[in-house]
Scaffold this active site. Sequence first.
Site, PDB file in Angstrom:
ATOM      1  N   LYS A 139       0.863  -1.181   0.000  1.00  0.00           N
ATOM      2  CA  LYS A 139       0.000   0.000   0.000  1.00  0.00           C
ATOM      3  C   LYS A 139       0.896   1.226   0.000  1.00  0.00           C
ATOM      4  CE  LYS A 139      -4.622   0.541   0.768  1.00  0.00           C
ATOM      5  NZ  LYS A 139      -5.743  -0.351   0.550  1.00  0.00           N
ATOM      6  N   ASP A 147      -7.548   4.748  -3.841  1.00  0.00           N
ATOM      7  CA  ASP A 147      -7.834   4.470  -2.434  1.00  0.00           C
ATOM      8  C   ASP A 147      -8.421   5.754  -1.857  1.00  0.00           C
ATOM      9  OD1 ASP A 147      -6.858   2.109  -0.422  1.00  0.00           O
ATOM     10  OD2 ASP A 147      -6.903   3.999   0.650  1.00  0.00           O
ATOM     11  N   THR A 206     -16.818  -2.818  -4.111  1.00  0.00           N
ATOM     12  CA  THR A 206     -16.551  -3.072  -2.696  1.00  0.00           C
ATOM     13  C   THR A 206     -17.889  -3.137  -1.963  1.00  0.00           C
ATOM     14  OG1 THR A 206     -14.504  -1.814  -2.896  1.00  0.00           O
ATOM     15  CG2 THR A 206     -15.265  -2.273  -0.656  1.00  0.00           C
ATOM     16  N   VAL A 247     -17.793   3.942  -1.035  1.00  0.00           N
ATOM     17  CA  VAL A 247     -18.318   2.602  -0.701  1.00  0.00           C
ATOM     18  C   VAL A 247     -19.663   2.721   0.032  1.00  0.00           C
ATOM     19  CG1 VAL A 247     -17.911   0.457   0.572  1.00  0.00           C
ATOM     20  CG2 VAL A 247     -15.999   1.597  -0.601  1.00  0.00           C
ATOM     21  N   GLY A 248     -19.707   3.592   1.048  1.00  0.00           N
ATOM     22  CA  GLY A 248     -20.916   3.719   1.865  1.00  0.00           C
ATOM     23  C   GLY A 248     -22.135   4.139   1.058  1.00  0.00           C
ATOM     24  N   ASP A 296     -21.757  10.788   8.834  1.00  0.00           N
ATOM     25  CA  ASP A 296     -20.614  11.246   8.041  1.00  0.00           C
ATOM     26  C   ASP A 296     -20.104  12.527   8.693  1.00  0.00           C
ATOM     27  OD1 ASP A 296     -19.787  10.513   4.800  1.00  0.00           O
ATOM     28  OD2 ASP A 296     -18.956  12.329   5.692  1.00  0.00           O
TER      29      ASP A 296
HETATM   30  C1  PPY Z   1      -8.033  -2.271  -1.165  1.00  0.00           C
HETATM   31  O1  PPY Z   1      -8.922  -3.104  -1.320  1.00  0.00           O
HETATM   32  O2  PPY Z   1      -7.829  -1.758  -0.043  1.00  0.00           O
HETATM   33  C2  PPY Z   1      -7.184  -1.901  -2.305  1.00  0.00           C
HETATM   34  O3  PPY Z   1      -6.222  -1.234  -2.111  1.00  0.00           O
HETATM   35  C3  PPY Z   1      -7.626  -2.429  -3.622  1.00  0.00           C
HETATM   36  C4  PPY Z   1      -6.733  -2.239  -4.754  1.00  0.00           C
HETATM   37  C5  PPY Z   1      -6.477  -3.292  -5.572  1.00  0.00           C
HETATM   38  C6  PPY Z   1      -5.692  -3.154  -6.676  1.00  0.00           C
HETATM   39  C7  PPY Z   1      -5.126  -1.950  -6.949  1.00  0.00           C
HETATM   40  C8  PPY Z   1      -5.371  -0.910  -6.120  1.00  0.00           C
HETATM   41  C9  PPY Z   1      -6.188  -1.033  -5.052  1.00  0.00           C
END
Ligand code: PPY
Length: 355
Positions: A78, A115, A150, A184-185, A203
């Site tokens: 990450k 992200d 997600t 996502v929410g 929020d």
């Molecule tokens: C996550 O699910 O937290 C991600 O970071 C997903 C993702 C997967 C592939 C490339 C970038 C982010």
Amino acid sequence: METLIKSWDGEAIVSRFDQETSTWMFIAIHSTALGVPTGGTRLKTYPTPHDALFDAMRLAEGMTYKWAGVEFPRGGGKAVLDIPESFDPSQREGLITRYGRWLADLNGIFETGPDLGTTPSDMALIRRGFNGVFGCPTDLGGAGDPGPYTALGVFSGIRASCEQRFNSLDLNGRSVLVQGVGSVGRPLINLLLEAGCDVKFSDLDSARIDEVRGELGLSFVEPEAVYGEPCDVFAPCATGGILNAKTNPQLKCLIVAGGANNQLEQTQDGEALHQRDILYAPDYIINAGGAIYLLAVENMGWSVSKAEDRIVEIGDTLKDIYAHAEKSGINTMKAAEELAKGRVKQAAQKKLAEI
Ligand code: PPY
């Protein structure tokens, strides 16, 4: 930072300071055992660079188990861009472009995507000079925002968790509190409403609050009242670390199942929920839908509908984990860890044997 690195079982940390914007850039590579470390790039302001690095490390570890949990051939990594408070939006394009060039110079040791705080358009900037990037805008041939996918996985996980807790798959009338109505929410709320849930939300952003209140007429829960709010399902879809020694005793829900990464502040917080008989859906299992979508569609040549079918199977994985936890008398996070860590360990041993 010395203490942080010492305490981590990951493989590498790569860091760079962007002079032009005073941004700390960290790439945390937790594991290459299952494949190229792949995970999103988070952009936000942290209290200190130490906090930014810590976040990257914890998120990278989560990615290792996320990929292992879905059995996709990727490793855990990450990146975090810790912008200063004084960051001017006009500096964004330059920063992201330099970050992309840096990734290219590192020869693909880490591949990335959107992200918290980054968008498909940021990914398009990175792709100008680096191919290992997922989630570019759909009009540029990318997979776009993974958020709705997600959300689909989280929805399937909420259904599975309700089946486990209430012996019924029917979500009609279940009260669900969604914390965070972002990428996502927000789509999660739509799925919950379609299933007949009684949805409440919280929020911090007033524009988003007005939008959800105005458009959908949902009841809003003040951020400080979230943890004590009675509901069947609490769905954290914002930041991490929200399940901790302070919040756990306040919870009046029967299930915690949401999309945020690193929901537990510490390992023992998973045990605390278990002791209170609150069913916890392990975060990196229930929130893997976005990662599945990006990889499947952009890298493995799957159709969107095949990816969706796979994402819905997250519910089955959770049921297996719940069954394992029950049988072994352990908490659900521990059960997920056993599954994911077992797979990583096996792959690492196989690699070693090949040397
Ligand atoms: C996550 O699910 O937290 C991600 O970071 C997903 C993702 C997967 C592939 C490339 C970038 C982010």
